[in-house]
Motif scaffolding. Structure first.
Motif, PDB file in Angstrom:
ATOM      1  N   VAL A 137      33.869  49.014  31.084  1.00  0.00           N
ATOM      2  CA  VAL A 137      33.590  49.287  32.495  1.00  0.00           C
ATOM      3  C   VAL A 137      32.383  48.465  32.922  1.00  0.00           C
ATOM      4  O   VAL A 137      31.320  48.537  32.303  1.00  0.00           O
ATOM      5  N   LEU A 138      32.573  47.653  33.961  1.00  0.00           N
ATOM      6  CA  LEU A 138      31.497  46.786  34.448  1.00  0.00           C
ATOM      7  C   LEU A 138      31.027  47.322  35.794  1.00  0.00           C
ATOM      8  O   LEU A 138      31.805  47.375  36.737  1.00  0.00           O
ATOM      9  N   ASP A 139      29.752  47.708  35.868  1.00  0.00           N
ATOM     10  CA  ASP A 139      29.327  48.199  37.175  1.00  0.00           C
ATOM     11  C   ASP A 139      28.895  47.024  38.055  1.00  0.00           C
ATOM     12  O   ASP A 139      28.607  45.929  37.583  1.00  0.00           O
ATOM     13  N   ARG A 140      28.907  47.285  39.351  1.00  0.00           N
ATOM     14  CA  ARG A 140      28.627  46.247  40.345  1.00  0.00           C
ATOM     15  C   ARG A 140      27.288  45.566  40.091  1.00  0.00           C
ATOM     16  O   ARG A 140      27.130  44.360  40.204  1.00  0.00           O
ATOM     17  N   GLN A 145      43.938  41.060  25.665  1.00  0.00           N
ATOM     18  CA  GLN A 145      44.024  41.911  26.864  1.00  0.00           C
ATOM     19  C   GLN A 145      45.313  41.581  27.597  1.00  0.00           C
ATOM     20  O   GLN A 145      45.436  40.513  28.168  1.00  0.00           O
ATOM     21  N   MET A 146      46.262  42.487  27.538  1.00  0.00           N
ATOM     22  CA  MET A 146      47.566  42.226  28.118  1.00  0.00           C
ATOM     23  C   MET A 146      47.671  42.759  29.540  1.00  0.00           C
ATOM     24  O   MET A 146      48.116  42.078  30.441  1.00  0.00           O
ATOM     25  N   TYR A 147      47.273  44.012  29.715  1.00  0.00           N
ATOM     26  CA  TYR A 147      47.568  44.676  30.985  1.00  0.00           C
ATOM     27  C   TYR A 147      46.373  44.708  31.944  1.00  0.00           C
ATOM     28  O   TYR A 147      46.555  44.735  33.151  1.00  0.00           O
ATOM     29  N   HIS A 148      45.184  44.756  31.402  1.00  0.00           N
ATOM     30  CA  HIS A 148      43.996  44.832  32.269  1.00  0.00           C
ATOM     31  C   HIS A 148      42.960  43.813  31.824  1.00  0.00           C
ATOM     32  O   HIS A 148      42.000  44.146  31.137  1.00  0.00           O
ATOM     33  N   PRO A 149      43.157  42.535  32.221  1.00  0.00           N
ATOM     34  CA  PRO A 149      42.233  41.481  31.794  1.00  0.00           C
ATOM     35  C   PRO A 149      40.865  41.607  32.471  1.00  0.00           C
ATOM     36  O   PRO A 149      40.748  42.247  33.516  1.00  0.00           O
ATOM     37  N   ILE A 150      39.882  40.966  31.873  1.00  0.00           N
ATOM     38  CA  ILE A 150      38.512  41.082  32.380  1.00  0.00           C
ATOM     39  C   ILE A 150      38.292  40.255  33.648  1.00  0.00           C
ATOM     40  O   ILE A 150      37.426  40.569  34.453  1.00  0.00           O
ATOM     41  N   VAL A 151      39.088  39.199  33.829  1.00  0.00           N
ATOM     42  CA  VAL A 151      38.959  38.349  35.025  1.00  0.00           C
ATOM     43  C   VAL A 151      40.293  38.327  35.754  1.00  0.00           C
ATOM     44  O   VAL A 151      41.330  38.039  35.163  1.00  0.00           O
ATOM     45  N   GLY A 152      40.242  38.635  37.053  1.00  0.00           N
ATOM     46  CA  GLY A 152      41.458  38.639  37.867  1.00  0.00           C
ATOM     47  C   GLY A 152      41.743  37.266  38.467  1.00  0.00           C
ATOM     48  O   GLY A 152      41.289  36.238  37.952  1.00  0.00           O
ATOM     49  N   ALA A 153      42.477  37.245  39.556  1.00  0.00           N
ATOM     50  CA  ALA A 153      42.916  35.985  40.165  1.00  0.00           C
ATOM     51  C   ALA A 153      41.750  35.214  40.774  1.00  0.00           C
ATOM     52  O   ALA A 153      40.874  35.784  41.417  1.00  0.00           O
ATOM     53  N   GLY A 154      41.761  33.894  40.577  1.00  0.00           N
ATOM     54  CA  GLY A 154      40.734  33.029  41.148  1.00  0.00           C
ATOM     55  C   GLY A 154      41.311  31.658  41.401  1.00  0.00           C
ATOM     56  O   GLY A 154      42.537  31.482  41.350  1.00  0.00           O
ATOM     57  N   GLU A 155      40.439  30.680  41.667  1.00  0.00           N
ATOM     58  CA  GLU A 155      40.983  29.331  41.810  1.00  0.00           C
ATOM     59  C   GLU A 155      39.982  28.252  41.425  1.00  0.00           C
ATOM     60  O   GLU A 155      38.776  28.454  41.441  1.00  0.00           O
ATOM     61  N   PRO A 189      37.631  42.935  37.858  1.00  0.00           N
ATOM     62  CA  PRO A 189      38.013  44.351  37.925  1.00  0.00           C
ATOM     63  C   PRO A 189      36.938  45.222  37.267  1.00  0.00           C
ATOM     64  O   PRO A 189      36.259  44.780  36.343  1.00  0.00           O
ATOM     65  N   GLU A 190      36.802  46.430  37.763  1.00  0.00           N
ATOM     66  CA  GLU A 190      35.778  47.320  37.217  1.00  0.00           C
ATOM     67  C   GLU A 190      36.110  47.692  35.762  1.00  0.00           C
ATOM     68  O   GLU A 190      35.217  47.838  34.943  1.00  0.00           O
ATOM     69  N   VAL A 191      37.408  47.853  35.489  1.00  0.00           N
ATOM     70  CA  VAL A 191      37.808  48.297  34.147  1.00  0.00           C
ATOM     71  C   VAL A 191      38.721  47.252  33.510  1.00  0.00           C
ATOM     72  O   VAL A 191      39.661  46.773  34.145  1.00  0.00           O
ATOM     73  N   SER A 192      38.429  46.884  32.287  1.00  0.00           N
ATOM     74  CA  SER A 192      39.381  46.071  31.536  1.00  0.00           C
ATOM     75  C   SER A 192      39.613  46.737  30.184  1.00  0.00           C
ATOM     76  O   SER A 192      38.790  47.519  29.716  1.00  0.00           O
ATOM     77  N   VAL A 193      40.755  46.427  29.591  1.00  0.00           N
ATOM     78  CA  VAL A 193      41.188  47.156  28.393  1.00  0.00           C
ATOM     79  C   VAL A 193      41.701  46.158  27.350  1.00  0.00           C
ATOM     80  O   VAL A 193      42.374  45.187  27.693  1.00  0.00           O
ATOM     81  N   PHE A 194      41.355  46.413  26.097  1.00  0.00           N
ATOM     82  CA  PHE A 194      41.861  45.579  25.004  1.00  0.00           C
ATOM     83  C   PHE A 194      43.160  46.159  24.449  1.00  0.00           C
ATOM     84  O   PHE A 194      43.281  47.365  24.268  1.00  0.00           O
ATOM     85  N   ASP A 195      44.102  45.276  24.224  1.00  0.00           N
ATOM     86  CA  ASP A 195      45.393  45.666  23.662  1.00  0.00           C
ATOM     87  C   ASP A 195      45.584  44.968  22.326  1.00  0.00           C
ATOM     88  O   ASP A 195      44.931  43.972  22.037  1.00  0.00           O
ATOM     89  N   ARG A 196      46.517  45.505  21.549  1.00  0.00           N
ATOM     90  CA  ARG A 196      46.876  44.837  20.304  1.00  0.00           C
ATOM     91  C   ARG A 196      48.188  44.088  20.484  1.00  0.00           C
ATOM     92  O   ARG A 196      49.157  44.649  20.985  1.00  0.00           O
ATOM     93  N   LYS A 197      48.185  42.834  20.056  1.00  0.00           N
ATOM     94  CA  LYS A 197      49.393  42.019  20.056  1.00  0.00           C
ATOM     95  C   LYS A 197      49.828  41.921  18.602  1.00  0.00           C
ATOM     96  O   LYS A 197      49.143  41.308  17.778  1.00  0.00           O
ATOM     97  N   ASN A 198      50.932  42.568  18.276  1.00  0.00           N
ATOM     98  CA  ASN A 198      51.316  42.742  16.877  1.00  0.00           C
ATOM     99  C   ASN A 198      52.257  41.659  16.373  1.00  0.00           C
ATOM    100  O   ASN A 198      53.353  41.479  16.919  1.00  0.00           O
TER     101      ASN A 198
END
Lengths: 486, 488, 95
Positions: free
Chosen positions: B283-286, B95-105, B72-81
């Motif tokens: 934000v990761l550009d192409r 990263q809870m909601y927007h991980p840096i790597v999406g679905a793969g296999e 994904p172009e954007v990933s976000v860090f969350d706090r797990k309390n």
């Protein structure tokens, strides 16, 4: 000496009229003499101050002095200061000697300033009256029955009383601007990201910002130039050049468009405060500015949004105070849970606990979307209100607070206390800069005019404030206490 | 009797091989004095702030590209309390909601050489916690925060595995990918790779999943298999006795070889995830992602396919040789040195792997360098030595003989005089001598029916080889003997 | 959204704050009024509005992977309540 501005003192030091050591000793003497009645300091760093003053004088003797070398000031006790107790106004950190310097402290030290001590504050910067300090309330030098405002109340009172010419504060929802207004001094909250937060004990990370509190806008410009700038240790600090803020203080205000937000002149605003603010705006008109009514339609929702976002962040930020690596630890904990619960119960005061509980509750499962996500959406709308307004006008003006300083103990109810911050809180949610300048009195108690600008418009704000101070003398008034002789 | 199906999903935590921590400049080196690598940020001192490590990001993205995941172009860090002494800030940055790597296999290979695709739901970056030490502190627990802040990539699979063997194969495949990519040392003994296993069972044919148990912190391939085997049996027994499986966290105890409930008085946790206000969206550009893609090495699945299609290896050989980067690289050097993939494969998987297993060594620790083994195989292929001599040369190489150079095999062949005798004059002389010395056997041979003679010739070959001290070319000896014995 | 004493007790436990029933009753009152004030947020139509986490629209800067920190254990542990052999001590953690 004590009633001079930083700029005047800088000139006196440069001209050799006074040494930094003399200045430091004079002010330390005043603190000793007067602060018993104000309680504006938590720690007075007598020895470090004299050593720094001597170093500054030595530097000057070698011809290596900079514009701030040897100038005395004070730091809100939220800035980590290497080797000095940094309590954040809390019993939790009563035993905490910070092992490093905050970025702001580093910068001020390397500019050659002399810190006289750490000023009192609402615990963990949570409060608008300075009544929430573990070290007792601070009193307003204009009227000892009144609060100095908060949370940077110690800094504001110390400057107003002539104990220091300037002090550093932090502002999460008005904590620089409101006490500046209550104490009749000038206080600037810069754009979020303008000053590094590294080493500032976090209250609400997406809102906190440090700034100068002094007698004049010119002094604030001098100090902002010293503390602003990109810091690689703070991811939210902005990589953007720091202008020479003092160089831009001569601009004419002719053609300046001032917006008066309709919502800042409504119900709850004390008539005498409104009158003082409107008088100030007339001064601006006489300086060539034009006045326009604007609207910030979501103003009413700023306090509700703030009391979701700030406590949520605080509840997480304050989890590190667990009695394990630093800070208060309860006696003889029976087990781990007991260690945590008692250390935190004993270490935190009631307002801090209240906000931790609110934040914990609103972040919990089943409540998160309705509270936190909704508050963040409203936050965007609030920011948009300002961005829209700045399409039409250059700056916004209004009162810094709906009333002048209130009496100690007058606001027992937390919600009515929160509502005091109606004019300052939205600014933090939007991340824009704001400055409060003295603009009159209600009886003995000062009134502050708040001036807001777009992101990174500090130069303009400082100039707008400075021009006002060229045309008025509210900022030169001193409380009687400050003029008492020994 | 009811037929049961096992359903397994894995959460694999991989420590990334960065020099410094994910959010601070402290070292990640293993084994330092307690808390000597815990800086102000790692300790969560008041006022400190995190700054994200560029290599942690690059390594996570490489992993994503390696499993053909979307980035994904954007990933976000969350706090797990949550509060725990090894978690200094009272929250874990994850990263809870927007991980840096999406679905793969990930493709896994099973013992029969077949392959299966296991879907990866996502992978996210987070910080590791410190360690609690329970011994020797007069009833207290000691906390070491050196590990706190070490970057972790948590790889979350879909519940696609159906047996303990598949789970182990998946874990091995992840291990292979991260070590191929060089993003982790994969050292399970030091905790560089740990996994949480979600296990449930359901009646065969049923679509809905059964209630699962999560087995925490399993740290070896073998334990994964055994923990699952135990847990599956436990759950089936429970269900067949009319009980129900409780959704809970369990621990695998390798000593007792069983899983145990982590009974705590705690109610279910509420981690209160929210975006970390101290970190901005990543934000990761192409162009950046494409650049990382261009640096990827050939990965196990691709290698396996190439070994089969281009080198003509069997599916089994290809999957064994591609199972680790070190093994594959070793094999390819042997192959390139000797010029024959099948012989190279046989030697690596046969003689070499046997010797390594006996001594319990990893291929990286092999006393025989790949070039040396390749040099040896080349001498077999060009008939310089025969198979028997080759084993002798291998043993000598293993023992460090031959001077340690790439051409050590040649030096050993020379020194030991193991070169095959292919001079037919010399061989004939030896044959003549053997025939002269064995009149009885010669007579028996010549009296025998032609179809029986094949077996009987073995005796003569043995004698000639003995006479040559093993250096005669066996095929040549065979042919010449036949000729001479059949003459009369 | 009305606040129950059990909500306060639960939040206090999650936040590791000692809290007895008497304290909780006091907080229910305070927190209830704060939440009632906060509930005004529900009036705002935020349909199609993206949440705003940071006041500036900037993105994360990345740090080079370099070891820049030295061992300051003794310095940092000077402010610690209980340490032994370089370890922070807590009451025994049962796993």
């Amino acid at each position: 000496m004590h009633d001079q501005t930083l700029t005047q003192l800088a000139r006196a030091l440069a001209d050799g009229e006074v040494s930094s050591r003399e200045l430091t000793q004079t002010l330390l003497g005043r603190i000793e003499r007067l602060d018993g009645r104000l309680n504006s300091f938590i720690s007075i760093t007598h020895e470090q101050a004299l050593a720094a003053a001597d170093a500054a004088d030595a530097l000057r003797a070698k011809g290596q002095a900079g514009p701030l070398t040897g100038l005395p000031l004070a730091l809100k006790d939220i800035f980590c200061t290497d080797g000095v107790k940094t309590s954040c106004g809390s019993k939790m950190l009563d035993n905490f000697i910070a092992p490093y310097d905050a970025c702001v402290v580093e910068k001020l030290k390397s500019a050659g300033t002399v810190s006289l001590g750490k000023t009192n504050m609402d615990e963990f910067a949570m409060g608008s009256s300075n009544e929430n300090s573990h070290y007792g309330p601070v009193r307003n030098p204009w009227d000892l029955d009144a609060v100095p405002g908060g949370s940077s109340g110690g800094s504001a009172a110390a400057v107003a009383a002539g104990l220091v010419p300037a002090a550093m504060g932090t502002d999460t929802g008005g904590s620089i601007r409101q006490p500046a207004a209550f104490c009749g001094i000038t206080g600037l909250k810069p754009t979020y990201g303008r000053v590094s937060r590294y080493g500032i004990i976090a209250y609400a990370s997406s809102l906190d910002q440090a700034g100068p509190m002094a007698r004049t806008a010119e002094d604030c410009a001098l100090l902002l130039g010293a503390i602003a700038g990109h810091d690689l240790r703070d991811s939210t600090s902005v990589a953007r050049g720091v202008p020479d803020y003092r160089a831009e203080l001569g601009e004419s205000l002719s053609g300046l468009k001032i917006g008066l937000p309709r919502e800042y002149f409504g119900d709850g605003l004390a008539p005498e405060v409104e009158q003082a603010v409107r008088e100030a705006i007339k001064v601006y008109e006489s300086l060539g500015a034009s006045v326009h009514e604007v609207s910030l339609p979501h103003t009413h929702y700023a306090i509700p949004a703030y009391y979701v976002i700030a406590p949520a962040e605080a509840s997480s930020n304050l989890s590190r105070f667990d009695g394990v690596r630093f800070g208060h630890r309860c006696d003889a904990p029976s087990d781990l849970i007991d260690l945590y619960k008692r250390s935190r119960d004993e270490g935190f005061g009631s307002e801090v606990k209240r906000r931790i509980l609110i934040g914990t509750h609103t972040l919990s499962e089943g409540f998160f979307d309705a509270y936190y996500t909704q508050a963040q959406k409203v936050r965007r709308l609030i920011r948009q209100d300002f961005l829209d307004a700045f399409e039409e006008v250059d700056v916004l003006m209004g009162p810094a607070s709906p009333t002048p300083a209130f009496d100690l103990g007058a606001n027992k109810d937390p919600v009515s206390m929160y509502l005091q911050d109606i004019y300052t809180i939205a600014v933090n949610l939007a991340g824009i800069p704001g400055i409060s300048v003295p603009a009159g009195f209600v009886g003995s108690r000062p009134v502050g005019l708040q001036i807001l600008g777009p992101h990174f418009a500090e130069s303009q704000l400082l100039n707008v404030a400075h021009q006002f101070q060229q045309a008025t003398d509210w900022h030169q008034r001193r409380p009687a206490l400050a003029e008492e002789s020994a | 009797m009811m037929q049961w199906e096992t359903v397994i999903g894995l959460e694999v935590h991989v420590q990334l091989a960065t020099k410094s921590k994910i959010f601070s400049g402290a070292s990640t080196a293993f084994g330092a004095e307690p808390n000597s690598q815990a800086c102000a940020v790692d300790l969560g001192l008041p006022g400190v702030l995190p700054v994200l490590n560029e290599q942690a990001v690059a390594m996570a993205v490489k992993f994503g590209l390696g499993i053909n995941a979307e980035i994904p172009e954007v990933s976000v860090f969350d706090r797990k309390n949550y509060f725990y002494p090894d978690l200094p800030k009272g929250y874990q940055t994850s990263q809870m909601y927007h991980p840096i790597v999406g679905a793969g296999e990930v493709e896994i290979s099973l013992d029969d050489g077949a392959t299966k695709r296991i879907r990866v739901h996502h992978a996210h970056l987070e910080e590791d916690a410190g360690k609690s030490l329970h011994e020797d502190f007069h009833g207290m627990t000691g906390i070491d925060l050196n590990r706190a802040g070490t970057p972790l990539l948590e790889i979350v699979s879909e519940p696609d595995m159906r047996s303990a063997k598949e789970a182990a194969a998946y874990l091995k495949a992840i291990h292979a990918i991260v070590t191929y990519l060089g993003i982790s040392d994969g050292n399970m003994a030091e905790g560089s790779m740990r996994c949480d296993v979600n296990v449930s069972v359901r009646p065969k044919g049923q679509e809905a999943f059964g209630t699962r148990a999560e087995i925490k912190n399993v740290n070896s391939f073998r334990f994964v298999e055994r923990a699952i085997a135990f847990e599956v049996e436990r759950q089936i027994e429970l269900l067949e006795d009319g009980g129900t499986v409780v959704q809970e966290t369990r621990l695998y105890d390798p000593e007792a070889d069983e899983t145990r409930s982590m009974r705590t008085k705690e109610e279910a946790n509420d981690y209160r995830y929210f975006p970390c206000p101290d970190l901005l969206p990543v934000v990761l550009d192409r162009a950046y992602v494409d650049h990382l893609r261009s640096t990827l090495p050939e990965l196990p699945a691709e290698k396996r396919a190439r070994f089969e299609s281009q080198l003509g290896l069997s599916a089994y050989d290809a999957s064994v040789l591609a199972s680790s980067r070190a093994m594959a690289e070793y094999f390819e050097v042997v192959k390139d040195t000797c010029g024959d993939a099948k012989h190279a494969a046989n030697w690596v998987m046969g003689e070499l792997s046997g010797a390594l297993n006996r001594e319990n060594l990893a291929i990286e620790q092999s006393p025989v360098a790949a070039e040396q083994l390749g040099g040896l195989v080349a001498r077999v292929l060009d008939d310089t030595i025969n198979g028997k001599a080759a084993k002798q040369v291998f043993q000598a190489l293993w023992n460090g003989e031959g001077g340690g150079e790439a051409n050590a095999a040649d030096a050993i062949i020379e020194a030991k005089g193991l070169k095959q005798v292919t001079d037919s004059g010399a061989i004939e002389a030896m044959i003549d001598q053997v025939i002269a010395d064995s009149p009885v056997q010669v007579a028996q041979y010549r009296d025998a029916e032609p179809d029986k003679r094949g077996k009987m010739i073995g005796y003569f070959v043995g004698q000639v080889m003995k006479a040559s001290r093993g250096t005669a070319n066996p095929q040549q000896v065979n042919a010449l003997l036949k000729e001479k014995l059949d003459q009369a | 959204m009305a606040l129950e004493p059990s909500d306060v007790m639960r939040a206090a436990h999650l936040a590791r704050l000692a809290m007895n029933d008497v304290d909780a009753a006091g907080y229910v009152d305070d927190l209830g009024r704060i939440l009632a004030m906060v509930d005004q947020l529900q009036e705002v139509d935020t349909h199609g509005v993206a949440p705003l986490a940071h006041p500036l629209d900037s993105t994360q800067r990345l740090r080079a992977d370099e070891v820049t920190e030295r061992d300051q254990r003794d310095h940092f542990q000077r402010v610690a309540p209980a340490v032994e052999n370089g370890l922070y001590l807590v009451p025994r953690v049962v796993e």
